[in-house]
Each structure stands twice: as structure tokens, then as C-alpha cells.
Design an enzyme around this catalytic site. Structure first.
Site, short mmCIF file in Angstrom:
data_model
loop_
_atom_site.label_atom_id
_atom_site.label_comp_id
_atom_site.label_asym_id
_atom_site.label_seq_id
_atom_site.Cartn_x
_atom_site.Cartn_y
_atom_site.Cartn_z
N CYS A 1 0.81 -1.23 0.00
CA CYS A 1 0.00 0.00 0.00
C CYS A 1 0.84 1.27 0.00
CB CYS A 1 -0.92 0.01 1.21
SG CYS A 1 -1.97 -1.44 1.29
N HIS B 1 -3.61 7.14 2.91
CA HIS B 1 -3.97 5.84 2.32
C HIS B 1 -5.34 5.45 2.86
CE1 HIS B 1 -4.12 1.78 1.13
NE2 HIS B 1 -3.81 1.27 2.30
N ASN C 1 -10.20 -0.25 -0.11
CA ASN C 1 -8.74 -0.14 -0.06
C ASN C 1 -8.16 -0.64 -1.38
OD1 ASN C 1 -6.02 -0.45 0.40
ND2 ASN C 1 -6.23 -1.46 2.39
#
Ligand code: UT7
Length: 319
Positions: A110, A244, A274
Site C-alpha cells: 500500500c 492511504h 482499499n
């Protein structure tokens, strides 16, 4: 010499899948997913490949930057897994764009977009590049186990991209790693060597949600503080935070611990879930296209995830 962002793009699969859609296949509910994570829907690939929407995001960023593919000096793709192990996703994007520059992938889960920006900065510092394309693209729907409700509801597919040019946009950047396979891992598929002992490995994403959550909050707070201090700014001088998008509760907890006013944080997790490395550049492109970014604004980007990796940077918006 550092860089400035001169164009952004994003793309994702056509299908928007709601929590109620998932509840028909998985033992979960809209109530659980939305209250625990802030996610209401996500884009999931049907017949698109990760290369397809990576290329679309790249084309959007190039158009937004007024840059032709042949002007690119470098393409970096941030992805946990492209369409192929080789060629890299960056090489696939290079070929489909019709560019002729070097191209390579970075896997920092990520945090990949932050790691890619950090790598790109080195190319500008060495005077090796005047146009760099960074693309972050993920097809998380192929990596999660759709029989595991604790993970499959969290992720989405998508891509975001940015074109970088020489300039003084980047004010600071920090990246970190705390190598561990405990909290989050995705095993590689095993080959079929008759000489190798079979491994009992799930090919799907495995995550200790609470472990990652703890890491995420402390990494986000630490990295933002570090990047803002390195930029010589106070937290109050940050105009927008692009975190994020993993869980709205992670962002809310960090908001309470930091001194940046809550209304300066931007999120879109409700619509995309996500998307791993792609989440920050997708959000950046949305803000850019919505006209929310004005020249001189200080943007703080912060990411965390598998590895465990994390990173943050401060960028002055110049476009
Ligand atoms: O991008 C970076 C990587 N990932 C992250 O940043 C994720 C970080 N972690 C998180 O966001 C949270 O830990 C999760 C959203 C993954 C989980 O939230 P939680 O509040 O830590 O829930 P939990 O794992 O403690 O589970 C609570 C309950 C359990 O039931 P019992 O044992 O209390 O009866 C789970 O079985 O919720 C149950 N549960 C679900 N129920 C309905 C877990 N997943 C689901 C589900 N639907 N999808």
C-alpha cells in the site's frame, strides 16, 4: 533539483459492487462493513485486467500534463502484482502507451506510490529525467480469499497515475520498512518441480487486521510528523492530507493524535475501498479534477501497509 506534479489520472473497473451485493455471497452485512471501515462500495474487475486500467490512468495523467508518451524518460509502476510476473506492469504500460523509456515495478504494497515518488526523486536529482510517469495499480480482488469475510470486503481494484517534471514541488519525503511476514502476507504460487517439497501455503492475502491497524495508526502519525518537520512546516500549515484509504477509523484515530484540523483530511474510501498502492493517486486525481487543488497548497501524503512499509511526503501543488 526535485520534481513537481504536472498531471494526474485514475481509472478503475466498470463494476461498482456494494456491501449489499457482497452480502449475497459472503456472511457479512452493510452495517458491519460501513461502521467498521467506512466502505460502502468498491470497483471490482470483471473482464478488465490490471494493465487495462493502469494504462487508462496513465493516459489520463499524460493528457492532464500535456505530455506525449515519447517524451517520458522513465515509467515506474507501484503494484503488489501486475498482470504478469514478467514483463513488469511498467513494461506492459510502456508498450501499450507507445513510450520508449526504461520501466520497472516497485512492490511496497500500500505504500508503493510513496516509494515510487522517492525513487523518481533520485532520477531528477541525478539529472537523468525530465518527465517521469508514476502509475500505481492493483487488482486486489484476485489476491483476497472470497471465502474469508474478514479480508475480502475491505479491498477494491483501481489505478492512479501522476506525471512528474523538474521543479520544487516535493518539500520532503520519508519511507520506512519494518520487515515482517506476520501481519500481512500473500504467498507466491508454488511451481510444479517434482524435486521440491510441496508447501502448505494459501495463495491468498492473509492479514492480522488488529496488528496492521496498530502499525497503521502509529506509522501514519510518525511519518506525517517527520515529513512535515523535514519540510520545515508546522502541522497547521498543511492545507490537505491525502491518507492511504484502508479504514476510516485509522484516519479518524490519527486525526485525534495530530494537530492538523480534521476538515483538511480527504477520503474516498466509501466508494473504492482499499485499493492498496493506488489509493493515494486516485484520491489526488479526484481532487485535481474537482478543482480542489490550488497553486501553492501544501499537500501531505501518507501511506502504510504490507511489508510492513510506510511513508509520507509533503508536496507543494504547482499546477
Ligand atoms: O492497507 C493496509 C492493510 N490493511 C489495513 O490497514 C487493515 C487494518 N485493520 C482493520 O482495518 C480492522 O482491523 C478490520 C476492519 C480488518 C477488522 O476490524 P476489527 O474491528 O479489528 O474487527 P475484528 O477483526 O476484531 O472482528 C470483530 C468481529 C469478529 O467476530 P467475533 O469474534 O467478535 O464474534 C469477526 O468474526 O467481526 C467479525 N467479522 C465480521 N463480521 C461481519 C470480521 N469480518 C466481518 C465481516 N462481516 N466482513
Amino acid at each position: 533539483m526535485s520534481f513537481q506534479i504536472i498531471g494526474t489520472g485514475s481509472a478503475y473497473p466498470a463494476a461498482s459492487i456494494t456491501n449489499d451485493d457482497i452480502s449475497k455471497f459472503v456472511d457479512t452485512s452493510d452495517e458491519w462493513i460501513s461502521t467498521r471501515t467506512g466502505i460502502r462500495s468498491r470497483r471490482l474487475a470483471w473482464d478488465e485486467t490490471v494493465s487495462d486500467y493502469a494504462v487508462h490512468a496513465a493516459q489520463g495523467a499524460l493528457e492532464n500534463a500535456g505530455t506525449k508518451p515519447e517524451e517520458l524518460d522513465l515509467i515506474i509502476c507501484a503494484t503488489a502484482r501486475g498482470e504478469f510476473l514478467t514483463p513488469s506492469l511498467a513494461c506492459v504500460v510502456q508498450s501499450r502507451l507507445g513510450a520508449g523509456c526504461p520501466a520497472f515495478d516497485i512492490n511496497a504494497a500500500c505504500s508503493g506510490f510513496l516509494y515510487a515518488l522517492d525513487a523518481a526523486e533520485g532520477w531528477f536529482a541525478r539529472g537523468r529525467a525530465s518527465r517521469v510517469l508514476v502509475v500505481a495499480a492493483e487488482q486486489m480482488s484476485e489476491l483476497v480469499n472470497w471465502n474469508d469475510r474478514s479480508t475480502c470486503v475491505l479491498f477494491g481494484d483501481g489505478a492512479g497515475a501522476a506525471v512528474l517534471a523538474p521543479g520544487e514541488g516535493l518539500q520532503s519525503i520519508c519511507i520506512h520498512a519494518k520487515g515482517s511476514t506476520e501481519e500481512l502476507r500473500i504467498a507466491c504460487a508454488q511451481g510444479n518441480s517434482p524435486f521440491a517439497k510441496p508447501r502448505e501455503n494459501s495463495p491468498f492475502l492473509q492479514m492480522d487486521g488488529k496488528g496492521v491497524y496498530k502499525f497503521a495508526v502509529s506509522a501514519m502519525c510518525h511519518d506525517l510528523e517527520q515529513a512535515i518537520e523535514q519540510a520545515g512546516l508546522s502541522q497547521e500549515e498543511i492545507d490537505l492530507v491525502l491518507p492511504h484509504q484502508a479504514n476510516i477509523r485509522i484516519i479518524e484515530t490519527a486525526i485525534h493524535r495530530l494537530n492538523i484540523p480534521a476538515e483538511r483530511y480527504r477520503t474516498n474510501i466509501d466508494r473504492y475501498g482499499n485499493t492498496s498502492a493506488a489509493s493515494i493517486p486516485i484520491l489526488l486525481d479526484e481532487l485535481n479534477r474537482a478543482g480542489e487543488l490550488r497553486p501553492g497548497m501544501m499537500l501531505a501524503l501518507t501511506a502504510f501497509g504490507g511489508g510492513l512499509t510506510s511513508g509520507a511526503c509533503v508536496i507543494r501543488w504547482t499546477k
